[in-house]
Motif scaffolding. Structure first.
Motif, PDB file in Angstrom:
ATOM      1  N   LYS A  56      11.610  23.217  16.119  1.00 33.76           N
ATOM      2  CA  LYS A  56      12.041  23.650  14.972  1.00 33.76           C
ATOM      3  C   LYS A  56      13.562  23.834  15.424  1.00 33.76           C
ATOM      4  CE  LYS A  56      12.604  28.223  14.647  1.00 33.76           C
ATOM      5  NZ  LYS A  56      12.933  29.435  14.650  1.00 33.76           N
ATOM      6  N   ARG A  87       6.321  19.732  13.892  1.00 31.07           N
ATOM      7  CA  ARG A  87       6.884  20.395  12.837  1.00 31.07           C
ATOM      8  C   ARG A  87       6.287  20.796  11.668  1.00 31.07           C
ATOM      9  NH1 ARG A  87      12.788  20.364  14.577  1.00 31.07           N
ATOM     10  NH2 ARG A  87      13.801  20.346  12.025  1.00 31.07           N
ATOM     11  N   TRP A 106      12.415  25.013   4.088  1.00 32.13           N
ATOM     12  CA  TRP A 106      12.176  23.838   4.869  1.00 32.13           C
ATOM     13  C   TRP A 106      12.073  22.543   5.122  1.00 32.13           C
ATOM     14  CZ3 TRP A 106      12.831  27.280   8.924  1.00 32.13           C
ATOM     15  CH2 TRP A 106      12.234  28.246   8.713  1.00 32.13           C
TER      16      TRP A 106
END
Length: 486
Positions: free
Chosen positions: A397, A420, A465
Motif C-alpha cells: 500500500k 496490492r 482505491w
C-alpha cells in the motif's frame, strides 16, 4: 537426487544423495579446506585472495554437480559470508562459479538444519543436545526426536578463537585458559535456558567435534571418550607441542591442526556451562539437514509453510483474511503471466503475513510488518527470501517510491501489483472467484486493468482505491489504465 553445498568458515563441503525409505543415501562427498574465515581483513572484508580461492573451489564443485542428475540443489553460506561486509560484491561471481543461487542463512536456520540432519540418524524418542562448533559460529540446539525446543547461534568459532588466543600458532597454558574463559562467557547467560532434564545425550555434529573425538580415541587420551577428562588430556598434549606446526597426533590432518586448539577451548567451555559429561561425535549435520529439507520440500512438506502459520498464530492474525488475500494474490499473478515462478511462493507467504504489523499499530502497519518479516526468526527461510517478502509487504500500500529500485525486476513488479490488488479486493469484499474470467490485467511498460462495471458500481471503494493506484504507479513513471466491461 539432491545436492547440498555448505560454504563454511573453515571448509566448503558437498553432499549428493537420494532418499531411500527413511534413509538419505550419500553417493558423493567433497571437501575443500578453503579457510574463508581466515580471509577476512581488519575491516571485515573478504580479501581478493580469499575470494579467488573460494571461487576456484566452487568451480570445482560445479564440475561435480553437473555430472549428476539432480532434482534440486541448495547452496548455503554460513557465518563468514553472513558477516563479510563485501559479501554482496563476492556473491555474483561465486554464484556464477557454482551455477546455483547462494543462500546466506541465519545462525538460527543453520542450527535448525544441523539438528534436522542429526535427528534423522538418531532414535526418535530421545531428548538431546546438539553442539556444532564451526569456523565462525557455534550452534547449540535442544530437541526431542525431530522437534526443536530451542536453538541459539553464538558468534564464537575456531577461526576467531585461534586468531585471538593462539596467534601465530603459539599454544601455551595461559592462552588456553583465557580461550576457555572467553568461551564460557559466551555461553553462561543462555545455558540455564537449556533445561538439563530435557535431554539425556549430547552430540557434536561438526568436523571439529569429530576431529577432537578421533584425536582422543586414536592417541589414547583420557578415558577415550569426548569427556572433560579426555579434553584436558588433549589440551595438555597441545600445550606440550607449543605450536600448531608441531602438532603430531595420529589421524590429525594438517589443515585441522591449525584450528584444533580453538575448537578444544570452545568445547571445554560449552561442556562446563551446559553441564555436559560426554559428547558423542556424529557424522550427520548441516549438509544432511539441507538434503532432508530439500526432500521434504519435494514432497510438499515445506517447513516455511509451517513457519508462516506459526507466525500468524503468534501475532493473532485473522487467518481467513490472510488466506483470502493469498488466494486472490495468486490468481492475480497468474493473470499477469510472469516469466517464471520465482516469486510465486514468496508472494503467497507475503500475502499471508501482510497484516501482522497490526499487532504493533494500525498506522503504518505495512512498515511494521515488513520489519518483522525481515528480522524475525522464520525457520526454513533464507535471509534473501525474508528480504524479498519484506519488500513485497512494504509495497502492499501507499507510495511505490520506497521499492522503486526493486521494481526493475519484472517478476517482483508483477508480484507487487498482484499483492496490492489482492489487498484492495479483499478489503472491498469482492468475490473474485464468482467470475474470474471477468478480470483482465496486463503489465509491461504500463498497467492495463479491466473489471466488470457492476463491480465498481456495487463496491464504491474500489473506484477510490483504483485512483490511488493510478497515482502511486504514475509517480514512478508507470501508466495505470482502468477499463470497465459490461
Amino acid at each position: 537426487m539432491f545436492a547440498a553445498v555448505d560454504l563454511g568458515s573453515n571448509s566448503f563441503r558437498l553432499h549428493i544423495g537420494y532418499q531411500e525409505g527413511e534413509t538419505m543415501r550419500i553417493v558423493k562427498t567433497a571437501r575443500d579446506p578453503v579457510r574463508l574465515g581466515a580471509g577476512l581483513d581488519s575491516k571485515g572484508n573478504l580479501t581478493p585472495a580469499a575470494m579467488q580461492a573460494a571461487i576456484a573451489s566452487l568451480a570445482r564443485f560445479q564440475s561435480i554437480l553437473s555430472s549428476y542428475p539432480l532434482g534440486a540443489a541448495r547452496v548455503v553460506a554460513t557465518n563468514t559470508i553472513r558477516i563479510a561486509k563485501n559479501a554482496a560484491q563476492f556473491l555474483p561471481a561465486a554464484e556464477a562459479a557454482i551455477g546455483y543461487p547462494i543462500e546466506i542463512i541465519s545462525g538460527e536456520e543453520e542450527g535448525r538444519l544441523i539438528y534436522m540432519g542429526v535427528a534423522t540418524t538418531l532414535p526418535h524418542d530421545e531428548g538431546r543436545l546438539v553442539i556444532d562448533i564451526g569456523g565462525g559460529s557455534t550452534e547449540v540446539i535442544l530437541g526431542h526426536g525431530m522437534e526443536i525446543l530451542k536453538v541459539e547461534s553464538f558468534s564464537i568459532g575456531t577461526v576467531p578463537q585461534n586468531a585471538g588466543f593462539f596467534g601465530n600458532g603459539v599454544i601455551d597454558a595461559d592462552a588456553f585458559e583465557a580461550a576457555i574463559l572467553s568461551a564460557r562467557s559466551r555461553f553462561e547467560d543462555v545455558a540455564p535456558e537449556y533445561d538439563r532434564s530435557a535431554w539425556t545425550q549430547a552430540y557434536g555434529s561438526s568436523g571439529t567435534a569429530r576431529a577432537i573425538g578421533d584425536a582422543i580415541a586414536r592417541n589414547n587420551l583420557g578415558d577415550g571418550m569426548v569427556s572433560l577428562k579426555s579434553l584436558e588430556a588433549l589440551k595438555r598434549r597441545l600445550i606440550q607441542f607449543g605450536h600448531a606446526d608441531n602438532i603430531d597426533l595420529a589421524g590429525m590432518k594438517a589443515d585441522r591442526a591449525t584450528s584444533i586448539a580453538g575448537g578444544v577451548a570452545i568445547l571445554i567451555g560449552a561442556m562446563h556451562e551446559f553441564g555436559i559429561k560426554v559428547v558423542q561425535p556424529v557424522e550427520a549435520g548441516l549438509r544432511l539437514g539441507v538434503l532432508r529439507d530439500l526432500q521434504l520440500r519435494a514432497t510438499q512438506r515445506d517447513r516455511r509453510e509451517e513457519s508462516v502459520r506459526e507466525f500468524l498464530r503468534r501475532f493473532r492474525v485473522d487467518e481467513k483474511r490472510a488466506d483470502r488475500t493469498a488466494h486472490i494474490a495468486a490468481a492475480m499473478l497468474t493473470l499477469l503471466k510472469p516469466a517464471d515462478d520465482a516469486h510465486d511462493r514468496l508472494l503467497r507467504w507475503g500475502a499471508l503475513l501482510h497484516e501482522i504489523g497490526l499487532i504493533v499499530s494500525h498506522s503504518g502497519f505495512h512498515k511494521h510488518a515488513a520489519y518483522m518479516i525481515e528480522n524475525a526468526d522464520l525457520p526454513g527461510f533464507t535471509t534473501r527470501e525474508q528480504r524479498v517478502m519484506s519488500r513485497l509487504v512494504l509495497a502492499q500500500k501507499g507510495n511505490l517510491r520506497k521499492v522503486v529500485d526493486n521494481l526493475s525486476d519484472a517478476g517482483f513488479a508483477k508480484a507487487v501489483l498482484a499483492l496490492r490488488l489482492a489487498a484492495m479486493f479483499m478489503h472491498a469484499r469482492l468475490d473474485v472467484d464468482a467470475d474470474p474470467a471477468a478480470i483482465r490485467i496486463k503489465m509491461k511498460n504500463s498497467i492495463e486493468l479491466e473489471l466488470p462495471r457492476t463491480w465498481v458500481r456495487d463496491h464504491p471503494t474500489v473506484a477510490y482505491w483504483i485512483e490511488k493506484e493510478k497515482e502511486a504507479w504514475g509517480e514512478i513513471g508507470i501508466d495505470f489504465r482502468l477499463r470497465l466491461s459490461n
